[in-house]
Design a protein around this motif. Structure first.
Motif, mmCIF file in Angstrom:
data_model
loop_
_atom_site.group_PDB
_atom_site.id
_atom_site.type_symbol
_atom_site.label_atom_id
_atom_site.label_comp_id
_atom_site.label_asym_id
_atom_site.label_seq_id
_atom_site.Cartn_x
_atom_site.Cartn_y
_atom_site.Cartn_z
ATOM 1 N N GLN A 1 6.511 11.670 1.827
ATOM 2 C CA GLN A 1 6.263 11.842 0.390
ATOM 3 C C GLN A 1 4.848 12.343 0.137
ATOM 4 O O GLN A 1 4.625 13.233 -0.692
ATOM 5 C CB GLN A 1 6.502 10.513 -0.331
ATOM 6 C CG GLN A 1 6.234 10.537 -1.830
ATOM 7 C CD GLN A 1 7.286 11.288 -2.618
ATOM 8 O OE1 GLN A 1 8.236 11.815 -2.036
ATOM 9 N NE2 GLN A 1 7.117 11.343 -3.921
ATOM 10 N N ALA A 2 3.876 11.777 0.861
ATOM 11 C CA ALA A 2 2.486 12.203 0.670
ATOM 12 C C ALA A 2 2.286 13.650 1.093
ATOM 13 O O ALA A 2 1.597 14.427 0.409
ATOM 14 C CB ALA A 2 1.551 11.282 1.460
ATOM 15 N N GLU B 1 6.558 7.122 3.570
ATOM 16 C CA GLU B 1 5.233 7.240 2.959
ATOM 17 C C GLU B 1 4.564 8.565 3.356
ATOM 18 O O GLU B 1 4.031 9.285 2.504
ATOM 19 C CB GLU B 1 4.349 6.070 3.393
ATOM 20 C CG GLU B 1 4.701 4.747 2.765
ATOM 21 C CD GLU B 1 4.388 4.693 1.283
ATOM 22 O OE1 GLU B 1 3.411 5.331 0.859
ATOM 23 O OE2 GLU B 1 5.122 4.022 0.552
ATOM 24 N N TRP C 1 3.395 -1.642 3.768
ATOM 25 C CA TRP C 1 3.598 -0.366 3.095
ATOM 26 C C TRP C 1 4.659 -0.549 2.014
ATOM 27 O O TRP C 1 5.569 -1.365 2.170
ATOM 28 C CB TRP C 1 4.051 0.704 4.086
ATOM 29 C CG TRP C 1 3.051 1.006 5.153
ATOM 30 C CD1 TRP C 1 3.134 0.687 6.475
ATOM 31 C CD2 TRP C 1 1.796 1.700 4.990
ATOM 32 N NE1 TRP C 1 2.011 1.119 7.155
ATOM 33 C CE2 TRP C 1 1.176 1.749 6.261
ATOM 34 C CE3 TRP C 1 1.144 2.273 3.894
ATOM 35 C CZ2 TRP C 1 -0.061 2.350 6.456
ATOM 36 C CZ3 TRP C 1 -0.092 2.868 4.089
ATOM 37 C CH2 TRP C 1 -0.680 2.903 5.353
ATOM 38 N N SER C 2 4.547 0.202 0.940
ATOM 39 C CA SER C 2 5.533 0.081 -0.141
ATOM 40 C C SER C 2 6.899 0.625 0.278
ATOM 41 O O SER C 2 7.919 0.281 -0.317
ATOM 42 C CB SER C 2 5.034 0.807 -1.396
ATOM 43 O OG SER C 2 4.788 2.171 -1.123
ATOM 44 N N SER C 3 6.934 1.475 1.301
ATOM 45 C CA SER C 3 8.176 1.941 1.918
ATOM 46 C C SER C 3 7.862 2.205 3.387
ATOM 47 O O SER C 3 6.689 2.229 3.774
ATOM 48 C CB SER C 3 8.700 3.209 1.219
ATOM 49 O OG SER C 3 7.783 4.269 1.338
ATOM 50 N N ARG D 1 -4.789 8.278 4.008
ATOM 51 C CA ARG D 1 -4.546 9.259 2.942
ATOM 52 C C ARG D 1 -5.359 10.538 3.199
ATOM 53 O O ARG D 1 -4.868 11.649 2.992
ATOM 54 C CB ARG D 1 -4.900 8.653 1.579
ATOM 55 C CG ARG D 1 -3.901 7.600 1.104
ATOM 56 C CD ARG D 1 -4.449 6.825 -0.085
ATOM 57 N NE ARG D 1 -4.639 7.673 -1.241
ATOM 58 C CZ ARG D 1 -3.728 7.847 -2.202
ATOM 59 N NH1 ARG D 1 -2.568 7.234 -2.132
ATOM 60 N NH2 ARG D 1 -3.974 8.620 -3.227
ATOM 61 N N SER E 1 1.190 7.886 -0.977
ATOM 62 C CA SER E 1 1.488 8.983 -1.896
ATOM 63 C C SER E 1 1.076 8.709 -3.339
ATOM 64 O O SER E 1 1.026 9.643 -4.143
ATOM 65 C CB SER E 1 2.989 9.301 -1.862
ATOM 66 O OG SER E 1 3.741 8.159 -2.240
ATOM 67 N N ASN E 2 0.778 7.471 -3.685
ATOM 68 C CA ASN E 2 0.426 7.147 -5.063
ATOM 69 C C ASN E 2 -0.812 7.931 -5.503
ATOM 70 O O ASN E 2 -1.884 7.787 -4.919
ATOM 71 C CB ASN E 2 0.166 5.646 -5.201
ATOM 72 C CG ASN E 2 -0.057 5.237 -6.635
ATOM 73 O OD1 ASN E 2 0.530 5.814 -7.539
ATOM 74 N ND2 ASN E 2 -0.896 4.241 -6.850
ATOM 75 N N GLY E 3 -0.647 8.783 -6.506
ATOM 76 C CA GLY E 3 -1.755 9.598 -7.001
ATOM 77 C C GLY E 3 -1.957 10.894 -6.254
ATOM 78 O O GLY E 3 -2.780 11.725 -6.646
ATOM 79 N N TYR F 1 0.841 -1.198 0.000
ATOM 80 C CA TYR F 1 0.000 0.000 0.000
ATOM 81 C C TYR F 1 0.875 1.247 0.000
ATOM 82 O O TYR F 1 1.997 1.242 0.513
ATOM 83 C CB TYR F 1 -0.905 0.010 1.241
ATOM 84 C CG TYR F 1 -1.797 -1.195 1.351
ATOM 85 C CD1 TYR F 1 -3.045 -1.232 0.738
ATOM 86 C CD2 TYR F 1 -1.386 -2.319 2.072
ATOM 87 C CE1 TYR F 1 -3.857 -2.344 0.843
ATOM 88 C CE2 TYR F 1 -2.199 -3.440 2.173
ATOM 89 C CZ TYR F 1 -3.436 -3.448 1.559
ATOM 90 O OH TYR F 1 -4.245 -4.545 1.655
ATOM 91 N N SER F 2 0.339 2.313 -0.571
ATOM 92 C CA SER F 2 1.061 3.579 -0.631
ATOM 93 C C SER F 2 0.151 4.728 -0.203
ATOM 94 O O SER F 2 -1.039 4.737 -0.528
ATOM 95 C CB SER F 2 1.570 3.839 -2.060
ATOM 96 O OG SER F 2 2.114 5.139 -2.173
#
Length: 200
Positions: free
Chosen positions: A92-93, A89, A82-84, A175, A32-34, A29-30
């Motif tokens: 970055q977000a 995460e 988490w992807s990182s 998010r 920050s993606n998008g 899961y991320s």
């Protein structure tokens, strides 16, 4: 003698393959993606921001999702990750959300023109709680300071989002929590850049 040995080796290999095949898949899961892909809400800003590394509580500083399952009890989910690491995460977000909100860019560890104002945003996440089917909570203390100035604004934001069942809903709640905190920080930066007294 060779045939029984070959048969035994084949049986072991098949057992190992079966074990691997039956292991549940890992899901990543991320936060920050998008994030920040929409057009900036404000005109192009005449300043930059810096978002250094975010700190998080040690008990959640790992790639596996750490979820609350009862009073004083937490579970570490090996297949939900988490992807990182969460600090990366969240950082970055926040960077993407604030940059998009202000119409500027994050220049952390990047040279900038001498005359360009840069606002440094430091964030210390004091609580990062995940309760599937209940809530996703981020409690953060953050500060904004114009680089080169001794004046600093320090505030606290607590974003508590109700979530439905499931890990996708839990991550979506986090998010939303990040977006709320980013909005608080963006308002402070806008006020400081405009020369008006900022408030938390």
């Amino acid at each position: 003698m060779m045939r029984p040995m070959n048969a035994a080796a084949g049986a072991v290999a098949l057992a190992l393959l079966a074990g691997c095949a039956s292991a549940p898949p890992e899901r990543f899961y991320s936060l920050s993606n998008g994030m920040g892909v929409t057009e900036a809400k404000a005109p192009r800003a005449a300043y930059y921001i810096e978002v250094p590394a975010v700190t998080v509580p040690q008990q959640v500083a790992r790639n596996q999702l750490v979820v609350s399952t009862g009073a004083g009890r937490i579970d570490l989910l090996e297949q939900e990750r988490w992807s990182s690491p969460p600090a990366s995460e969240i950082g970055q977000a926040l960077s993407l959300a604030i940059s998009g909100e202000l119409g500027t860019i994050d220049v952390f560890r990047t040279p900038t023109p001498d005359s360009a104002p840069v606002y440094r945003i430091s964030t210390n996440v004091q609580r990062f709680e995940s309760a599937p089917g209940q809530y996703a909570l981020i409690d953060a203390v953050w500060s904004v300071r114009l680089v080169g100035s001794s004046k600093v604004l320090t505030c606290r934001s607590v974003a508590n989002e109700q979530v439905a069942a499931g890990y996708d809903a839990l991550v979506a709640g986090h998010r939303r929590a990040v977006a709320r905190i980013a909005a608080d920080i963006s308002k402070a930066v806008l006020a400081i850049a405009a020369g008006t007294p900022p408030t938390c």
